[in-house]
Design a protein around this motif. Structure first.
Motif, short mmCIF file in Angstrom:
data_model
loop_
_atom_site.label_atom_id
_atom_site.label_comp_id
_atom_site.label_asym_id
_atom_site.label_seq_id
_atom_site.Cartn_x
_atom_site.Cartn_y
_atom_site.Cartn_z
N VAL A 89 -4.39 6.14 -3.72
CA VAL A 89 -6.00 7.58 -4.19
C VAL A 89 -7.87 6.36 -3.69
O VAL A 89 -8.51 7.13 -4.32
N GLY A 90 -7.59 6.28 -2.21
CA GLY A 90 -8.97 5.35 -1.57
C GLY A 90 -8.81 6.43 -1.07
O GLY A 90 -8.93 7.64 -0.45
N SER A 91 -10.09 6.16 -0.09
CA SER A 91 -11.22 6.97 0.08
C SER A 91 -10.36 7.72 1.47
O SER A 91 -9.89 7.55 2.56
N ASN A 92 -10.70 8.40 1.81
CA ASN A 92 -10.45 9.57 2.75
C ASN A 92 -11.06 9.08 4.26
O ASN A 92 -10.06 9.01 4.69
N HIS A 120 -1.14 17.89 3.03
CA HIS A 120 -0.47 18.29 0.87
C HIS A 120 -1.62 17.49 0.60
O HIS A 120 -2.19 16.53 0.57
N SER A 121 -2.17 19.17 -0.34
CA SER A 121 -3.73 18.32 -1.10
C SER A 121 -4.81 17.70 -0.50
O SER A 121 -4.98 17.67 0.68
N MET A 122 -5.11 16.33 -1.06
CA MET A 122 -6.00 15.49 -1.08
C MET A 122 -6.02 14.96 0.87
O MET A 122 -6.80 14.61 1.87
N LEU A 127 -7.21 14.66 6.59
CA LEU A 127 -6.70 15.07 7.63
C LEU A 127 -8.07 15.65 8.61
O LEU A 127 -8.65 15.54 10.01
N ARG A 128 -8.48 16.81 8.15
CA ARG A 128 -10.22 17.03 8.62
C ARG A 128 -11.35 16.23 9.03
O ARG A 128 -11.74 16.33 10.50
N TYR A 129 -11.12 15.13 8.89
CA TYR A 129 -12.26 13.87 8.98
C TYR A 129 -11.71 13.52 10.47
O TYR A 129 -12.59 12.79 10.89
N HIS A 130 -10.42 12.77 10.13
CA HIS A 130 -9.58 12.67 11.16
C HIS A 130 -9.55 13.51 12.71
O HIS A 130 -10.61 12.48 13.58
N LEU A 131 -9.79 14.37 12.39
CA LEU A 131 -9.58 15.60 13.45
C LEU A 131 -11.51 15.45 13.70
O LEU A 131 -11.87 15.92 15.15
N ARG A 132 -12.44 15.30 13.45
CA ARG A 132 -14.09 15.33 14.04
C ARG A 132 -14.67 14.02 13.98
O ARG A 132 -15.25 13.66 14.45
N PHE A 174 -18.86 13.60 0.86
CA PHE A 174 -17.72 13.83 1.76
C PHE A 174 -17.35 14.96 2.13
O PHE A 174 -17.38 14.99 3.47
N LEU A 175 -17.98 15.32 1.20
CA LEU A 175 -17.37 17.21 1.55
C LEU A 175 -18.04 17.63 2.16
O LEU A 175 -18.58 18.62 2.80
#
Length: 251
Positions: A89-92, A120-122, A127-132, A174-175
């Motif tokens: 449940v930690g930070s993305n 899946h889900s969060m 994943l998006r944060y990793h890719l950028r 974050f979003l």
């Protein structure tokens, strides 16, 4: 052919039609095989390795049905890895680092130049944060699938907890960071898959991203997306079709 594989094959044609439209290592737990897949003379090359990423509070157990479907569909057991976050449940932002480690380990274990990722889900937000991230290896990820990812947040985060829940709150900092720029980097093909029977992603439109191919499958639950014939048929078709046919639609 197993009954499950037979059911998947039955909806594969429909899935194809849908898609044709329009440096510190963290102690993340990654389920990896012991050896890379072998290529036998005269046989087709092995499919692109896939990393499976869980959603909020989930882990290896929730991903196992999806992993089993990949194996039944022809992926080598060495080419499908599942990730369990140190803090589910930690930070993305922290999850993104763990995805980077898992992706590097999968590439090293298989010898693959590029991998695909199904989140899946969060997990899709991480994943998006990793890719950028600037330190993400260029070209290391070929295609990504977001299963019911709350790209614009979800009101169900109000009854969740942890840094991850706060980051899923609509309008969170974050979003806003993720919304600055392309949904995924140039050169990576993306697909969003969602269900109308989803009580976790509110509003449901949050699971789609403008400019990214989107498929709605009726009617698994939010968790049921990980073990559904129609959903897997869509995912398999997207990951196995030729590159030119998978070009994303214009934004």
């Amino acid at each position: 052919m197993s009954p499950r594989r037979a059911r998947t094959a039955a909806v594969l044609a429909a899935a194809a039609a849908l898609l044709g439209a329009g440096p510190t290592a963290l102690d993340a737990q990654v389920a990896l095989p012991e050896a890379p897949p072998a290529v036998e003379t005269g046989e087709a090359e092995p499919r692109v390795p896939v990393l499976l990423v869980p959603g909020w509070s989930d882990g290896l157990a929730q991903l196992e049905p999806l992993r089993s479907r990949f194996l039944e569909a022809g992926w080598d057991s060495a080419a499908v890895a599942t990730l369990e976050f140190r803090d589910p449940v930690g930070s993305n932002r922290e999850h993104a680092r763990e995805i980077a480690i898992a992706a590097a380990e999968l590439r090293a274990a298989t010898g693959a130049w590029r991998i695909d990722v199904v989140a899946h889900s969060m997990g899709g937000l991480a994943l998006r944060y990793h890719l950028r991230r600037r330190d993400a290896p260029a070209g290391a990820v070929r295609r990504v699938v977001f299963l019911a990812t709350p790209h614009f947040g979800t009101w169900s985060s109000l009854v969740a907890w942890g840094d991850g829940a706060r980051e899923m709150y609509p309008g969170s900092d974050f979003l806003m960071t993720l919304m600055d720029g392309r949904p995924v980097p140039h050169g990576i093909e993306a697909l969003t898959v969602r269900t109308p029977l989803d009580l976790h992603i509110l509003p449901p439109e949050s699971a789609a991203i403008p400019g990214v191919r989107d498929v709605e499958v009726c009617c698994p639950t939010h968790a049921g997306l990980l073990d559904d014939d129609g959903v897997f048929a869509v995912v398999e078709t997207f990951l196995t079709r030729p590159l030119a046919e998978n070009a994303p639609p214009p934004a």
